[in-house]
Design a protein around this motif. Structure first.
Motif, PDB file in Angstrom:
ATOM      1  N   THR A 123       7.311   4.672  10.615  1.00 17.61           N
ATOM      2  CA  THR A 123       8.019   4.300   9.380  1.00 17.61           C
ATOM      3  C   THR A 123       7.513   2.920   8.955  1.00 17.61           C
ATOM      4  O   THR A 123       7.970   1.910   9.484  1.00 17.61           O
ATOM      5  CB  THR A 123       9.544   4.249   9.600  1.00 17.61           C
ATOM      6  N   PRO A 124       6.569   2.847   8.041  1.00 20.01           N
ATOM      7  CA  PRO A 124       5.992   1.542   7.691  1.00 20.01           C
ATOM      8  C   PRO A 124       6.994   0.622   7.022  1.00 20.01           C
ATOM      9  O   PRO A 124       7.927   1.078   6.338  1.00 20.01           O
ATOM     10  CB  PRO A 124       4.862   1.909   6.730  1.00 20.01           C
ATOM     11  N   LEU A 125       6.825  -0.668   7.246  1.00 22.76           N
ATOM     12  CA  LEU A 125       7.635  -1.658   6.536  1.00 22.76           C
ATOM     13  C   LEU A 125       7.183  -1.698   5.085  1.00 22.76           C
ATOM     14  O   LEU A 125       6.005  -1.918   4.804  1.00 22.76           O
ATOM     15  CB  LEU A 125       7.468  -3.043   7.173  1.00 22.76           C
ATOM     16  N   LEU A 126       8.102  -1.464   4.172  1.00 27.48           N
ATOM     17  CA  LEU A 126       7.755  -1.431   2.755  1.00 27.48           C
ATOM     18  C   LEU A 126       7.641  -2.814   2.150  1.00 27.48           C
ATOM     19  O   LEU A 126       6.679  -3.117   1.425  1.00 27.48           O
ATOM     20  CB  LEU A 126       8.809  -0.639   1.972  1.00 27.48           C
ATOM     21  N   VAL A 186      12.426   1.018   4.074  1.00 32.80           N
ATOM     22  CA  VAL A 186      13.112  -0.100   4.716  1.00 32.80           C
ATOM     23  C   VAL A 186      12.346  -1.402   4.502  1.00 32.80           C
ATOM     24  O   VAL A 186      11.117  -1.410   4.319  1.00 32.80           O
ATOM     25  CB  VAL A 186      13.328   0.130   6.229  1.00 32.80           C
ATOM     26  N   GLY A 187      13.108  -2.481   4.524  1.00 33.25           N
ATOM     27  CA  GLY A 187      12.543  -3.811   4.353  1.00 33.25           C
ATOM     28  C   GLY A 187      13.230  -4.809   5.260  1.00 33.25           C
ATOM     29  O   GLY A 187      14.182  -4.478   5.980  1.00 33.25           O
ATOM     30  N   SER A 232       6.364  -7.782  -1.509  1.00 32.69           N
ATOM     31  CA  SER A 232       7.344  -8.861  -1.422  1.00 32.69           C
ATOM     32  C   SER A 232       8.114  -8.974  -2.730  1.00 32.69           C
ATOM     33  O   SER A 232       7.572  -8.728  -3.801  1.00 32.69           O
ATOM     34  CB  SER A 232       6.676 -10.201  -1.094  1.00 32.69           C
ATOM     35  N   ILE A 233       9.379  -9.324  -2.605  1.00 33.07           N
ATOM     36  CA  ILE A 233      10.226  -9.575  -3.759  1.00 33.07           C
ATOM     37  C   ILE A 233      10.921 -10.902  -3.532  1.00 33.07           C
ATOM     38  O   ILE A 233      11.620 -11.093  -2.539  1.00 33.07           O
ATOM     39  CB  ILE A 233      11.227  -8.420  -3.999  1.00 33.07           C
ATOM     40  N   ARG A 245       0.829  -1.211   0.000  1.00 37.88           N
ATOM     41  CA  ARG A 245       0.000   0.000   0.000  1.00 37.88           C
ATOM     42  C   ARG A 245       0.864   1.261   0.000  1.00 37.88           C
ATOM     43  O   ARG A 245       0.453   2.301   0.509  1.00 37.88           O
ATOM     44  CB  ARG A 245      -0.935  -0.014   1.217  1.00 37.88           C
ATOM     45  N   SER A 246       2.058   1.157  -0.581  1.00 38.79           N
ATOM     46  CA  SER A 246       2.956   2.312  -0.638  1.00 38.79           C
ATOM     47  C   SER A 246       2.753   3.083  -1.941  1.00 38.79           C
ATOM     48  O   SER A 246       1.965   2.694  -2.800  1.00 38.79           O
ATOM     49  CB  SER A 246       4.414   1.843  -0.560  1.00 38.79           C
ATOM     50  N   GLY A 247       3.512   4.154  -2.099  1.00 38.25           N
ATOM     51  CA  GLY A 247       3.485   4.915  -3.331  1.00 38.25           C
ATOM     52  C   GLY A 247       4.490   4.422  -4.362  1.00 38.25           C
ATOM     53  O   GLY A 247       4.570   4.962  -5.464  1.00 38.25           O
TER      54      GLY A 247
END
Length: 334
Positions: A187-190, A165-166, A218-219, A20-22
């Motif tokens: 700072t949300p987890l990306l 950040v991840g 996820s990657i 839900r990021s940009g």
């Protein structure tokens, strides 16, 4: 020779929003885990990176210890940036990580504030960058409070050394706790970077649900199972293959007759779709939209070109998906 990027580089690549990021990532990203170290041919690495960018791959993934020797992949990438891609910096997503052993002593690995900040500072210096786009905690540290690790990631974003950040290699439970702590800090987890392929499906047992429920992307690394899901092992084990090396992920003992039968059956299914086995495996990882990007490795330009073509056919019929399950669940000689 001056590099000028392909003007049509964004026309055929598919870009997916990260949770839900940009931010959006290319469906295929390039990892520099292997073949970009100081022991490798610089021009080959340079050609792979620039060709990847010409194909619309904007995301390049590194870690502090990638090489060999450790740190050299970041140095090589920094040289490629300087020679070819500096003018395109704002079009790139560059990530790096810290968590595994990097230097001697008690502060050279895991998840302490001391190690993570020191490691990122070193990474930025090696790549000659002011910031990275994504910085990862490369593995969960059972001896450091998770609050310390996550507070450090929050600090890194606020300091301007990383935009997002991840985490990588965290379990579903560890991930849920990391999401909660980072959320409370603002700072949300990306993104999460786990291993995932048709032959390694651990993230389906809870982790994908945690990510989806919390809007985290996820990657997937090793989507081709260290080359097992390519044509490399269809006719035996080549002497120059990963299985013959000291790889911690793929050893000769993993390539059993039963495994090879499954790979051959998957290859036949891929051929029936008009895809190579590698293209088929990448499409499968991306099939449901739960995985934001598949992180490939490469040793030559042609592999990148082949893998990107997986995006031409991402849809599967129910029959094809059922066939995959049947193949993977077949035991013994049946």
């Amino acid at each position: 020779m001056v590099y000028n990027a392909n003007e049509d580089r964004y026309q055929s690549m598919k870009y997916n929003r990260v949770g839900r990021s940009g931010l959006k990532l290319p469906a295929i990203s390039l990892g520099l885990w292997h073949n970009f170290g100081g022991v490798n041919q610089f021009e080959n690495g340079r050609n792979m990176v620039t060709r990847a960018f010409d194909l619309g791959i904007t995301h390049f993934d590194l870690a502090n210890n990638y090489g060999p020797p450790p740190g050299s992949a970041e140095e090589v990438f920094g040289e490629i940036l300087k020679k070819d891609l500096l003018a395109y910096r704002d079009e790139l997503i560059i990530s790096t990580k810290a968590g595994y052993n990097m230097w001697p002593g008690p502060y050279g690995e895991w998840g302490s504030r001391k190690y993570l900040i020191s490691s990122l500072d070193q990474s930025l210096k090696r790549m000659d960058l002011d910031y990275v786009d994504i910085f990862y905690s490369h593995r969960f540290d059972p001896e450091t409070p998770l609050e310390e690790t996550m507070m450090t990631l929050d600090h890194i974003v606020r300091s301007g050394k990383a935009l997002y950040v991840g985490i990588s290699n965290y379990t579903a439970e560890e991930t849920a706790e990391a999401i909660s702590i980072l959320g409370s800090l603002g700072t949300p987890l990306l993104i999460h970077q786990p291993s995932y392929s048709m032959l390694n499906r651990w993230i389906e047992n809870g982790l994908q649900d945690v990510l989806e429920d919390n809007g985290v992307g996820s990657i997937a690394f090793c989507p081709l199972a260290q080359g097992l899901l390519t044509n490399k092992y269809l006719h035996g084990i080549p002497e120059d293959s990963r299985a013959k090396s000291a790889s911690v992920f793929l050893g000769e003992e993993n390539i059993t007759p039963e495994m090879l039968r499954k790979v051959h059956a998957l290859n036949q299914l891929a051929a029936a779709r008009g895809q190579s086995l590698a293209q088929f495996a990448l499409a499968w990882v991306l099939r449901s939209g739960k995985v934001t990007s598949a992180l490939i490795g490469a040793s030559r330009v042609s592999q990148i070109e082949e893998n990107v073509q997986a995006l031409n056919m991402l849809d599967f019929t129910a029959e094809e998906l059922n066939r995959v399950e049947t193949i993977l669940n077949t035991q013994g000689d049946n």
